[in-house]
Design a protein around this motif. Structure first.
Motif, mmCIF file in Angstrom:
data_model
loop_
_atom_site.group_PDB
_atom_site.id
_atom_site.type_symbol
_atom_site.label_atom_id
_atom_site.label_comp_id
_atom_site.label_asym_id
_atom_site.label_seq_id
_atom_site.Cartn_x
_atom_site.Cartn_y
_atom_site.Cartn_z
ATOM 1 N N ALA A 87 0.898 -1.336 0.359
ATOM 2 C CA ALA A 87 -0.325 -0.158 0.528
ATOM 3 C C ALA A 87 1.132 1.431 0.012
ATOM 4 C CB ALA A 87 -1.079 0.165 1.336
ATOM 5 N N PHE A 88 1.968 1.773 0.601
ATOM 6 C CA PHE A 88 3.167 2.003 0.342
ATOM 7 C C PHE A 88 3.059 2.731 -0.852
ATOM 8 C CE2 PHE A 88 4.003 1.208 4.964
ATOM 9 C CZ PHE A 88 2.743 2.048 5.726
ATOM 10 N N ARG A 89 3.022 1.608 -1.495
ATOM 11 C CA ARG A 89 3.811 1.998 -3.315
ATOM 12 C C ARG A 89 2.535 2.616 -3.589
ATOM 13 N NH1 ARG A 89 4.347 -3.334 -6.641
ATOM 14 N NH2 ARG A 89 2.732 -3.190 -5.808
ATOM 15 N N GLU A 90 1.351 2.210 -3.109
ATOM 16 C CA GLU A 90 0.453 2.454 -4.175
ATOM 17 C C GLU A 90 -0.526 4.094 -3.642
ATOM 18 O OE1 GLU A 90 -2.480 0.270 -3.581
ATOM 19 O OE2 GLU A 90 -2.138 -1.756 -4.778
ATOM 20 N N THR A 91 0.435 4.675 -2.169
ATOM 21 C CA THR A 91 -0.439 5.918 -1.506
ATOM 22 C C THR A 91 1.298 6.465 -1.912
ATOM 23 O OG1 THR A 91 -1.826 5.069 -0.336
ATOM 24 C CG2 THR A 91 -0.602 6.914 0.450
ATOM 25 N N LEU A 92 1.300 7.804 -2.720
ATOM 26 C CA LEU A 92 2.095 8.671 -3.243
ATOM 27 C C LEU A 92 2.302 9.626 -2.330
ATOM 28 C CD1 LEU A 92 4.005 9.278 -5.346
ATOM 29 C CD2 LEU A 92 2.192 10.866 -6.245
ATOM 30 N N GLY A 93 3.470 9.697 -2.344
ATOM 31 C CA GLY A 93 4.232 10.527 -0.440
ATOM 32 C C GLY A 93 5.400 11.487 -1.136
ATOM 33 N N GLY A 94 5.811 12.339 -0.459
ATOM 34 C CA GLY A 94 6.231 13.250 -0.263
ATOM 35 C C GLY A 94 6.706 14.421 -0.377
ATOM 36 N N THR A 95 7.094 15.885 -0.788
ATOM 37 C CA THR A 95 6.731 16.897 -1.324
ATOM 38 C C THR A 95 7.256 17.331 -3.109
ATOM 39 O OG1 THR A 95 7.757 17.145 1.115
ATOM 40 C CG2 THR A 95 7.493 19.513 -0.537
ATOM 41 N N LEU A 96 6.464 17.990 -3.074
ATOM 42 C CA LEU A 96 6.344 18.903 -4.597
ATOM 43 C C LEU A 96 6.363 19.964 -4.455
ATOM 44 C CD1 LEU A 96 6.362 18.947 -7.735
ATOM 45 C CD2 LEU A 96 3.516 18.995 -8.052
ATOM 46 N N ARG A 97 7.359 20.685 -4.899
ATOM 47 C CA ARG A 97 8.536 21.958 -4.616
ATOM 48 C C ARG A 97 8.114 22.947 -6.065
ATOM 49 N NH1 ARG A 97 12.690 24.174 -2.758
ATOM 50 N NH2 ARG A 97 11.705 25.644 -1.862
ATOM 51 N N ILE A 98 7.197 23.831 -6.272
ATOM 52 C CA ILE A 98 7.086 24.429 -7.440
ATOM 53 C C ILE A 98 7.157 25.843 -7.681
ATOM 54 C CG2 ILE A 98 5.582 25.330 -9.367
ATOM 55 C CD1 ILE A 98 3.894 22.129 -8.933
ATOM 56 N N ASN A 99 8.124 26.747 -8.553
ATOM 57 C CA ASN A 99 8.518 27.820 -8.140
ATOM 58 C C ASN A 99 7.574 28.738 -9.741
ATOM 59 O OD1 ASN A 99 9.869 30.461 -9.878
ATOM 60 N ND2 ASN A 99 10.706 30.457 -7.560
ATOM 61 N N ALA A 100 6.661 29.730 -8.691
ATOM 62 C CA ALA A 100 5.565 30.412 -10.282
ATOM 63 C C ALA A 100 5.372 31.595 -9.999
ATOM 64 C CB ALA A 100 4.441 29.871 -10.344
ATOM 65 N N PRO A 101 4.959 32.352 -10.830
ATOM 66 C CA PRO A 101 4.471 33.639 -11.094
ATOM 67 C C PRO A 101 3.833 33.772 -9.827
ATOM 68 C CG PRO A 101 5.195 33.924 -13.556
ATOM 69 C CD PRO A 101 5.105 32.382 -12.643
ATOM 70 N N ARG A 102 3.419 35.331 -9.820
ATOM 71 C CA ARG A 102 2.050 34.595 -8.932
ATOM 72 C C ARG A 102 0.766 35.092 -9.399
ATOM 73 N NH1 ARG A 102 3.989 40.189 -5.574
ATOM 74 N NH2 ARG A 102 5.341 40.659 -6.711
ATOM 75 N N SER A 103 0.601 35.773 -11.406
ATOM 76 C CA SER A 103 -0.500 35.828 -11.569
ATOM 77 C C SER A 103 -0.695 33.763 -11.950
ATOM 78 C CB SER A 103 -0.414 36.450 -13.009
ATOM 79 O OG SER A 103 0.981 35.897 -13.445
ATOM 80 N N ALA A 104 0.379 33.483 -12.290
ATOM 81 C CA ALA A 104 0.566 31.928 -13.379
ATOM 82 C C ALA A 104 -0.159 31.042 -12.105
ATOM 83 C CB ALA A 104 1.508 31.222 -13.598
ATOM 84 N N CYS A 105 -0.221 31.705 -10.474
ATOM 85 C CA CYS A 105 -0.640 30.716 -9.240
ATOM 86 C C CYS A 105 -1.884 31.266 -9.318
ATOM 87 C CB CYS A 105 -0.010 30.886 -8.234
ATOM 88 S SG CYS A 105 1.536 30.333 -7.824
ATOM 89 N N ARG A 106 -2.562 32.276 -9.435
ATOM 90 C CA ARG A 106 -3.814 32.545 -9.372
ATOM 91 C C ARG A 106 -5.023 31.671 -10.928
ATOM 92 N NH1 ARG A 106 -6.660 37.031 -11.244
ATOM 93 N NH2 ARG A 106 -4.853 38.034 -11.543
ATOM 94 N N LEU A 107 -4.334 32.379 -12.049
ATOM 95 C CA LEU A 107 -4.940 31.789 -13.193
ATOM 96 C C LEU A 107 -4.851 30.355 -13.404
ATOM 97 C CD1 LEU A 107 -3.890 34.621 -14.975
ATOM 98 C CD2 LEU A 107 -5.595 34.354 -13.912
ATOM 99 N N VAL A 108 -4.079 30.041 -13.312
ATOM 100 C CA VAL A 108 -3.941 28.081 -13.600
ATOM 101 C C VAL A 108 -3.475 27.699 -12.756
ATOM 102 C CG1 VAL A 108 -3.982 28.526 -17.059
ATOM 103 C CG2 VAL A 108 -1.613 28.852 -14.745
ATOM 104 N N LEU A 109 -2.554 27.920 -11.815
ATOM 105 C CA LEU A 109 -1.944 26.686 -10.990
ATOM 106 C C LEU A 109 -2.928 26.348 -10.054
ATOM 107 C CD1 LEU A 109 0.292 24.170 -10.893
ATOM 108 C CD2 LEU A 109 2.123 26.510 -9.761
ATOM 109 N N MET A 110 -2.901 27.124 -9.016
ATOM 110 C CA MET A 110 -4.178 26.545 -8.100
ATOM 111 C C MET A 110 -5.216 25.631 -8.341
ATOM 112 S SD MET A 110 -2.167 27.862 -5.495
ATOM 113 C CE MET A 110 -3.744 26.934 -4.245
ATOM 114 N N PRO A 111 -5.767 25.822 -9.106
ATOM 115 C CA PRO A 111 -6.876 24.790 -9.355
ATOM 116 C C PRO A 111 -6.573 23.314 -9.761
ATOM 117 C CG PRO A 111 -7.447 26.976 -11.138
ATOM 118 C CD PRO A 111 -6.446 26.807 -10.104
ATOM 119 N N LEU A 112 -5.237 23.492 -11.203
ATOM 120 C CA LEU A 112 -4.807 22.031 -10.450
ATOM 121 C C LEU A 112 -4.626 21.122 -9.283
ATOM 122 C CD1 LEU A 112 -3.242 23.219 -13.890
ATOM 123 C CD2 LEU A 112 -4.884 21.751 -13.777
ATOM 124 N N VAL A 113 -3.065 22.402 -8.402
ATOM 125 C CA VAL A 113 -3.219 22.252 -7.085
ATOM 126 C C VAL A 113 -4.481 20.997 -6.407
ATOM 127 C CG1 VAL A 113 -1.581 22.489 -5.167
ATOM 128 C CG2 VAL A 113 -1.140 23.127 -7.291
#
Length: 303
Positions: A87-113
């Motif tokens: 089950a540990f293999r099937e349950t994804l863990g860890g941290t995903l770090r993304i650097n993005a412009p503020r406009s990109a965060c609001r317009l496209v990135l946050m809905p995907l996150v």
């Protein structure tokens, strides 16, 4: 206890439970002859017969029945432990770090996150809203977001939403006192809300029409470093704003802002998620890339 004993004990238990070599072999995914060989080897090593075998039936001997009572709970516990580890293999863990412009965060990135976190609750996502041209590799990010024209040639880029378009906007109150520009050249007489990048440069407004491209270094009394602030200043009637169309769509719909020089604002390639190299991609990033390949509704910007 030899290394093969555990597998042979599991084979013995399967045969006893099914009462058939053929049925047990099918359950275990092995041949009947291999299962028979395993049982003979186990009986030889133990020096005792474990199963009565006739042409019609298979049943445990007295020794076999006693052994089965002892090993069945242990085999079941081992199977449960192996399943839990899987089950540990099937349950994804860890941290995903993304650097993005503020406009990109609001317009496209946050809905995907938001969608990504719903699918992978074991992952932690860290987003650095940053309008500087940060070196994402040197800064330790898994990926970054940029508009297409600012991508480094050695990076792998994946589209993050569709094309973008700028909009030149003003409040009705501003236009009541200043004639609407009919051409980019008319901007010289207007109060333009300018944007300064983290590196210190001022954004020069870009226009295009009928194969003619113009880059205009506008002037104005107010300089800001954030598009949301520019939108607010335009709403307050302080001047002309040149911002992403999606940032002001709702205000255009209500009439709080008026769009200008629409035919001079063509589409251009939008935001891309980019990362270095195709090998050794961290599992959280790989899962996020898989999400980008899934069909999903266009994100709706928050005004």
């Amino acid at each position: 206890m030899q290394r093969s004993d555990l597998a042979d004990l599991a084979a013995f238990a399967a045969i006893a439970a099914r009462g058939s070599f053929r049925a047990a072999a099918a359950d275990l995914g092995v041949s009947t002859s291999a299962l028979s060989h395993a049982l003979r080897g186990l009986e030889t090593r133990m020096g005792v017969r474990l199963l009565h075998r006739t042409t019609r039936s298979v049943a445990p001997t007295e020794a076999g029945a006693a052994l089965l009572v002892r090993i069945a709970p242990a085999l079941a516990e081992i199977a449960e432990a192996v399943g839990a580890a899987g089950a540990f293999r099937e349950t994804l863990g860890g941290t995903l770090r993304i650097n993005a412009p503020r406009s990109a965060c609001r317009l496209v990135l946050m809905p995907l996150v938001a969608r990504f976190l719903a699918q992978h609750p074991g992952v932690q996502v860290e987003i650095a809203a940053d309008d500087a041209m940060t070196d994402v590799v040197a800064a330790g990010f898994d990926a970054g977001v940029r508009v297409g024209e600012h991508l480094a040639a050695d990076m792998i880029a994946v589209p993050l939403g569709g094309p973008l378009r700028f909009a030149l906007v003003a409040a009705p109150a501003y236009l009541a006192e200043h004639p609407a520009p009919l051409d980019p050249d008319d901007l010289a007489g207007h109060r333009c809300l300018r944007q300064r990048f983290p590196g210190g440069s001022l954004y020069r407004w870009e226009f295009g029409k009928d194969g003619r491209d113009l880059v205009v270094a506008v002037g104005g009394p107010l300089v800001l470093n954030d598009q949301d602030l520019i939108v607010q200043a335009a709403l307050d009637g302080l001047g002309l704003g040149f911002v992403f169309e999606d940032s002001v769509r709702a205000h255009l719909g209500t009439g709080r802002l008026v769009r200008l020089l629409t035919d001079w604002c063509p589409d251009f390639p939008g935001f891309f998620l980019y990362y270095a190299g195709r090998r050794h991609i961290p599992p959280p990033l790989r899962a996020f890339l898989d999400l980008l390949r899934e069909p999903h509704p266009e994100p709706t910007a928050t005004p």
